[in-house]
Scaffold this motif. Sequence first.
Motif, short mmCIF file in Angstrom:
data_model
loop_
_atom_site.label_atom_id
_atom_site.label_comp_id
_atom_site.label_asym_id
_atom_site.label_seq_id
_atom_site.Cartn_x
_atom_site.Cartn_y
_atom_site.Cartn_z
N GLU A 158 -7.06 -31.60 44.66
CA GLU A 158 -6.50 -30.46 45.38
C GLU A 158 -7.56 -29.86 46.29
O GLU A 158 -7.26 -29.42 47.42
CB GLU A 158 -5.98 -29.40 44.40
CG GLU A 158 -4.74 -29.80 43.63
CD GLU A 158 -3.48 -29.80 44.50
OE1 GLU A 158 -3.58 -29.57 45.72
OE2 GLU A 158 -2.39 -30.03 43.93
N ASP A 159 -8.82 -29.82 45.83
CA ASP A 159 -9.90 -29.32 46.67
C ASP A 159 -10.15 -30.26 47.85
O ASP A 159 -10.48 -29.80 48.96
CB ASP A 159 -11.18 -29.16 45.86
CG ASP A 159 -11.24 -27.84 45.12
OD1 ASP A 159 -10.22 -27.11 45.13
OD2 ASP A 159 -12.29 -27.52 44.53
N ILE A 160 -10.04 -31.56 47.64
CA ILE A 160 -10.24 -32.51 48.73
C ILE A 160 -9.21 -32.26 49.83
O ILE A 160 -9.54 -32.20 51.03
CB ILE A 160 -10.15 -33.96 48.23
CG1 ILE A 160 -11.22 -34.23 47.16
CG2 ILE A 160 -10.30 -34.94 49.39
CD1 ILE A 160 -11.10 -35.60 46.51
N PHE B 83 -0.59 -36.91 43.27
CA PHE B 83 0.13 -38.15 43.59
C PHE B 83 1.61 -37.88 43.79
O PHE B 83 2.22 -38.35 44.76
CB PHE B 83 -0.07 -39.16 42.47
CG PHE B 83 0.72 -40.43 42.66
CD1 PHE B 83 0.18 -41.50 43.34
CD2 PHE B 83 2.02 -40.55 42.18
CE1 PHE B 83 0.91 -42.67 43.53
CE2 PHE B 83 2.77 -41.70 42.36
CZ PHE B 83 2.21 -42.76 43.05
N ARG B 84 2.20 -37.12 42.88
CA ARG B 84 3.63 -36.86 42.95
C ARG B 84 3.99 -36.14 44.26
O ARG B 84 4.96 -36.49 44.92
CB ARG B 84 4.06 -36.03 41.75
CG ARG B 84 5.58 -35.91 41.57
CD ARG B 84 5.92 -35.14 40.31
NE ARG B 84 5.28 -35.72 39.13
CZ ARG B 84 4.32 -35.14 38.43
NH1 ARG B 84 3.87 -33.94 38.78
NH2 ARG B 84 3.79 -35.73 37.38
N ARG B 85 3.17 -35.17 44.63
CA ARG B 85 3.46 -34.41 45.84
C ARG B 85 3.32 -35.29 47.09
O ARG B 85 4.19 -35.29 47.96
CB ARG B 85 2.50 -33.22 45.93
CG ARG B 85 2.64 -32.40 47.19
CD ARG B 85 2.15 -30.99 46.95
NE ARG B 85 0.78 -30.93 46.48
CZ ARG B 85 -0.29 -30.84 47.29
NH1 ARG B 85 -0.12 -30.78 48.58
NH2 ARG B 85 -1.51 -30.78 46.79
N PRO C 54 -6.08 -21.76 48.74
CA PRO C 54 -6.82 -22.91 48.20
C PRO C 54 -7.95 -23.39 49.13
O PRO C 54 -9.03 -23.72 48.63
CB PRO C 54 -5.73 -23.97 48.04
CG PRO C 54 -4.47 -23.19 47.83
CD PRO C 54 -4.61 -21.99 48.71
N PRO C 55 -7.76 -23.43 50.46
CA PRO C 55 -8.90 -23.83 51.31
C PRO C 55 -10.09 -22.87 51.19
O PRO C 55 -11.24 -23.32 51.24
CB PRO C 55 -8.31 -23.80 52.73
CG PRO C 55 -6.86 -24.08 52.53
CD PRO C 55 -6.51 -23.37 51.25
N PHE C 56 -9.84 -21.58 51.03
CA PHE C 56 -10.95 -20.63 50.91
C PHE C 56 -11.71 -20.87 49.61
O PHE C 56 -12.94 -20.90 49.59
CB PHE C 56 -10.43 -19.20 50.97
CG PHE C 56 -11.49 -18.17 51.25
CD1 PHE C 56 -11.80 -17.83 52.54
CD2 PHE C 56 -12.18 -17.55 50.21
CE1 PHE C 56 -12.78 -16.87 52.82
CE2 PHE C 56 -13.15 -16.61 50.46
CZ PHE C 56 -13.46 -16.26 51.78
N GLN D 275 -13.92 -38.02 46.39
CA GLN D 275 -13.67 -38.00 44.94
C GLN D 275 -14.96 -37.92 44.14
O GLN D 275 -14.98 -37.35 43.05
CB GLN D 275 -12.87 -39.24 44.53
CG GLN D 275 -11.40 -39.19 44.88
CD GLN D 275 -10.68 -40.46 44.47
OE1 GLN D 275 -11.20 -41.57 44.64
NE2 GLN D 275 -9.49 -40.33 43.94
N GLN D 276 -16.03 -38.48 44.67
CA GLN D 276 -17.32 -38.45 43.98
C GLN D 276 -18.15 -37.23 44.35
O GLN D 276 -19.31 -37.10 43.94
CB GLN D 276 -18.11 -39.73 44.28
CG GLN D 276 -17.36 -41.01 43.95
CD GLN D 276 -16.77 -40.99 42.54
OE1 GLN D 276 -17.47 -40.67 41.58
NE2 GLN D 276 -15.49 -41.33 42.43
#
Length: 896
Positions: A489-491, A438-440, A594-596, A386-387
Amino acid sequence: MSRALVKVAFASGSEDLIGEFVQAVARMGDTGLPIYLVSEFRPPEDAPPCHWIPWNPGQGWRENRARIAWHLRAAEVRYCAILLQPRQAYWLMRFAGLATAPGRVYFFNENYGHFPLHIRGTVQILRHLAWRAKNWVRFEFRPGGSIYTWLWRCGHPFSWERPIYARLAAWRRPWAAKALPPAQEQDEKRNWEAGLTVVIPSRDGRALLERILPQVTAQQEVTRVIVVDNGSSDGSSELAGGKIEFVVSREPLSFAAAVNKGIALCRTRTVCLLNNDMEIEPGFFGALQQAFEVVPDLFCATAQIFLPPGQRREETGKAVYWPAGAKDLPLRCLEPLPGESYSPVLYGSGGCSLYDTAKLQRIGAFKESFRPAYVEDLDVGWRGWQQGWPTVFVAAAKVVHHHRSTTKRVFSAATIELAVEQNFLRWILGSVADPKVFRRLWQAAVGRLNLRAAVPEPAPVEIFALRFAAFPGRLRPWDQPLLPQLAEEDILALGSGKIASFPGTPRRGKPLLIVASCYLPFPLSHGGAVRIFNLLREAARDFDVVLQSFVDQAGAVPEELLALCCEVLTVERAGAHAQRTTHLPRAVEDFESPPFAATLRWLVRRYRPFAVQLEFTQLAQYAAAASPARSILVEHDITVDLYRQLLERKEDYDLRRELERWTEFEERAWREVDTVVVMSNKDQAAVKGAKRVEVLENGVDLERFQPSPAAPQAQRLLFLASFAHLPNLLALGWFLQEVWPRLEGFHLHVIAGKNPDYWMDFYRPQVDAPWRQANVSLEGFVSDVRPAYAQAEVVIAPLGASAGTNIKILEAMAMGKAIVSTPGGVNGLALEAGRDFLLAPDAAGFAEAIARISRDAALRQSLEQQARKTVETRYGWGAIGDRQRALYESLRATAQ
């Protein structure tokens, strides 16, 4: 003009029924009428002849209806057949069938009995509805049916507990996130000691400590070992001495509380958490420390884990978020790939990972609400990400884990399982800050527990976990989520397991360039790979290069690429046969990942390159992820030009729609990137609105491709082109249908690249090249095509549509071969017809040119010699590499 009568079959059922359904429609009514098949999947090969109209569930009603109408524009529908198979989500397809031919509709059941939607079919319709109602009642009043389930619950009141807990849990909302407090001034000025500290929690584990402590102290990187004696009664503390010191707790502590005691006493830059049931190999700590020198801002380096011989490898160290099975915890350890290391992972194992001490202490170390153990390492890794502080997998740091040597003595299997489930929920509640993420995650976790508990006699673990999800209690201030500096989402994307890193040659301190590609450019299986590989080799002379590439299946990276690049990162591409309803072209959607995007953003943060080069138009969607580096889009061909040429040959609904999407996408891409690189002056003139356009022609390796001293085989033709590219298949189809019958005594050798059978089936609606003929041989991918060139008397390029420039033409010229080509085959190349090659715009001229070369040895030799001279003068990769180097230097100058 009369319209042809046809039957239209809407295969709104499972794929296995399509063939028999088409057969049943063929037998219905007028048996000789052509059949148009509307279905999501292709008809099987044994189905009766039919014209396939693809139905794409992701595109919705309007797009699919428009496609059907276009295909039927010159036909009159005599019968419209619709398959009614229960529990199949094809109602929009069925409504499309009703709209296509109202009043001429026949419904088929899964047994292929049929009846008309007409007053004369009233009796049959009523029989069908009665049969369906009978089946519905039978299903609903048996175990698994909704009515049966509700009635059963009325007789078993406790069965309401699970759905009530699940419903209450589903209403949970994320807690408000707090910002990470700024680092204290004294912490920033703190003089951390060299070396590293090892923290080992232990509970009645003297025998295990006696094995591991000598292994730890023998490695020179270790300056201090802190054993947290966690309520032991076996005299473990008697092992203290030298580098080893004990912190004793009279009462047993959770894993997080125990390691936090050791972390609080740490004074070295890094701290390693090590379980007492590990066995470490020599060089373990050195390999982990090396990662902190390679990866900037690293939070955690985690080791590769093995289990004792004979045990299934449940953990590997490559820990990822992997939502595979509906009932499985979405955390998984993947097998590392050969040569892989420093790949991003979601978290490091709390039993064998090295952490940056300052970063770990700044985020509050491990949350002690995770009791008695498990998931706390996921939580701390997530908070590091997150950081913007990554965790990476280090393959060279190896341990053997004697799994749960302590926990299985102290806790039952059910207690451990419940701890894992509840702590996973605690992680989502206490650390995930983005409401959408969070919801997902929360709904998936609650849904998984609910599904596992939805059995006649659910295990207490699932019920207790659901109860916790419904009533988790109050969140304590120190458990509040941190405000993320990196998108969550990137994490998840970086920790998805789709990304693998392969270290190459060490950095040399030169300016760094990132090259992003749709495919690994080795082996040299198509023209794009040839170009990228050779220009990578040229760039590597003066720049440090990092390559990021899609792969269809994860695997080792060729040594030829590792020798050129500092690092190669591969991203697995998720394929899908159904395109969604978006404004993007199909090929762009195929490479939407998204991973790319997350990987490219991470690499830009990590390496701070002067430029990111995006190979192929599809990757223009990642131009924003390249910021603040300069972005270069390499247009291997102008896609809109290619589609316009294809439509001039034959009108097609889907090609027309794709052209509309490509026009919008490609023209926007030209405006958004800093530089567009094209293959020819013709392509340069086609690019509008770009900030900068540069021509870097395709070339050829003049040392690798040289004329053969042996004479070619008489009347042997060679066509070399990947079937993954539709124009190549169209070219072969045209040649075999129009030119080949005009030639006698010749042999045609076709080299079609990887998976030719797949691509011929994929493109069959557009072209069916009749290659199974006498004296025609077809090969797939060939690693070395030079022998094929050497044997050929004539190389052919019968392309009707082409954009960019044809590298295979340049290879043939470098091999000193006589070439016959259409205008499309030499598109964009500065060649002189009649001198460098023979030009043949039509079938008769093409056949005559081949025959001329075959019977006139002097003409063939003249073309061969001139072809080699031309590429030596203009198309060597060295000269093109010089122009590429000048482009890079100019971008560096403007960036500075």
